[in-house]
Write an enzyme that holds these catalytic residues in place. Structure first.
Site, PDB file in Angstrom:
ATOM      1  N   GLY A 133       0.757  -1.239   0.000  1.00 45.27           N
ATOM      2  CA  GLY A 133       0.000   0.000   0.000  1.00 45.27           C
ATOM      3  C   GLY A 133       0.785   1.286   0.000  1.00 45.27           C
ATOM      4  O   GLY A 133       0.204   2.368   0.094  1.00 45.27           O
TER       5      GLY A 133
ATOM      6  N   TRP B 228       2.413   2.850  -2.421  1.00 45.96           N
ATOM      7  CA  TRP B 228       2.070   3.708  -3.563  1.00 45.96           C
ATOM      8  C   TRP B 228       0.670   4.298  -3.387  1.00 45.96           C
ATOM      9  O   TRP B 228       0.446   5.480  -3.644  1.00 45.96           O
ATOM     10  CB  TRP B 228       2.154   2.910  -4.872  1.00 45.96           C
TER      11      TRP B 228
ATOM     12  N   ASP C  93      -4.962  -5.866  -6.050  1.00 44.04           N
ATOM     13  CA  ASP C  93      -3.886  -6.820  -5.780  1.00 44.04           C
ATOM     14  C   ASP C  93      -4.493  -8.178  -5.453  1.00 44.04           C
ATOM     15  O   ASP C  93      -5.630  -8.244  -4.959  1.00 44.04           O
ATOM     16  CB  ASP C  93      -3.011  -6.354  -4.612  1.00 44.04           C
TER      17      ASP C  93
ATOM     18  N   ASP D 189      -6.657 -11.216  -9.250  1.00 43.76           N
ATOM     19  CA  ASP D 189      -5.480 -11.427 -10.083  1.00 43.76           C
ATOM     20  C   ASP D 189      -5.804 -10.992 -11.509  1.00 43.76           C
ATOM     21  O   ASP D 189      -6.574 -11.664 -12.207  1.00 43.76           O
ATOM     22  CB  ASP D 189      -5.106 -12.911 -10.046  1.00 43.76           C
TER      23      ASP D 189
ATOM     24  N   ASP E 241       3.099  -1.438 -10.210  1.00 45.58           N
ATOM     25  CA  ASP E 241       4.394  -1.838  -9.653  1.00 45.58           C
ATOM     26  C   ASP E 241       4.431  -3.360  -9.497  1.00 45.58           C
ATOM     27  O   ASP E 241       5.188  -3.883  -8.688  1.00 45.58           O
ATOM     28  CB  ASP E 241       4.617  -1.155  -8.307  1.00 45.58           C
TER      29      ASP E 241
ATOM     30  N   LYS F 176       5.990  -1.005 -14.330  1.00 44.29           N
ATOM     31  CA  LYS F 176       7.313  -1.576 -14.096  1.00 44.29           C
ATOM     32  C   LYS F 176       7.525  -2.769 -15.017  1.00 44.29           C
ATOM     33  O   LYS F 176       6.603  -3.556 -15.255  1.00 44.29           O
ATOM     34  CB  LYS F 176       7.460  -2.020 -12.643  1.00 44.29           C
TER      35      LYS F 176
END
Length: 205
Positions: free
Chosen positions: A58, A60, A78, A94, A119, A159
């Site tokens: 958490g 970010w 998440d 997911d 991320d 990312k």
């Protein structure tokens, strides 16, 4: 504990960003990567709706929730649980699962999303080619979601572990966004292949 695990733990405990995160009682060191990218590219402003993929634990989401006030909101996604945060809506699932990805997209399309950030990282195998392929799979899932929910001229930050297919992924982004920028924050470890790609100005073409 294996030798490699002991070595990682020593390096982790010596990491200045880890120690800084501990001193500030932050959820993880990853926030310093986002903080630098925000300074560099001015990602956030009050009133935005931001989707944070791979949000747990958490750090970010907490940073962004403060930057988009007043009037903004954060939607965190998440597959792991995350402790609640003010001004953050958490969705557990997911997005590499096609069924959940579509469910998530359908729900998010009700909002005007200004920015999608990711991320997400795979569980590391230690085999570079495998880790890069798994990272690319996550980035592609994030891209599919972003391109389905972003408002016109929205942005996408993701990312990626660099590998043989990284250039093709960036080229694909250029077909959908006005500009694509590659960056590596100082808080990214020097021996890591991770980079952050910022795709600006979603065109939906």
């Amino acid at each position: 504990m294996s030798k490699s695990s002991k070595r990682w733990l020593r390096e982790h405990n010596r990491d200045p960003f880890v120690n800084l995160a501990r001193s500030r009682q932050l959820r993880s060191r990853a926030v310093f990567k986002l903080e630098e990218l925000d300074r560099r590219y001015r990602l956030f402003r009050p009133g935005q709706t931001v989707v944070d993929l791979g949000a747990a634990p958490g750090s970010w989401s907490l940073y962004v929730s403060e930057k988009v006030r007043p009037g903004g909101k954060v939607i965190a996604v998440d597959l792991l649980e995350m402790q609640p945060l003010a001004n953050v809506t958490f969705l557990k699932g997911d997005i590499t699962d096609p069924e959940y990805l579509q469910t998530c997209i359908t729900g998010l399309q009700k909002s005007r999303v200004d920015l999608v950030i990711s991320d997400m990282a795979p569980n590391l195998s230690g085999i570079a080619a495998v880790d890069q392929a798994n990272s690319l799979n996550l980035a592609e899932s994030a891209c599919r979601l972003a391109c389905s929910v972003l408002a016109g001229n929205g942005h996408f930050l993701v990312k990626l572990f660099q590998g043989d297919d990284s250039a093709a992924f960036r080229k694909g982004l250029l077909a959908k966004f006005e500009k694509v920028i590659l960056g590596k924050p100082r808080a990214s470890r020097a021996n890591s292949s991770e980079v952050y790609i910022l795709a600006k100005g979603y065109t939906s073409r």
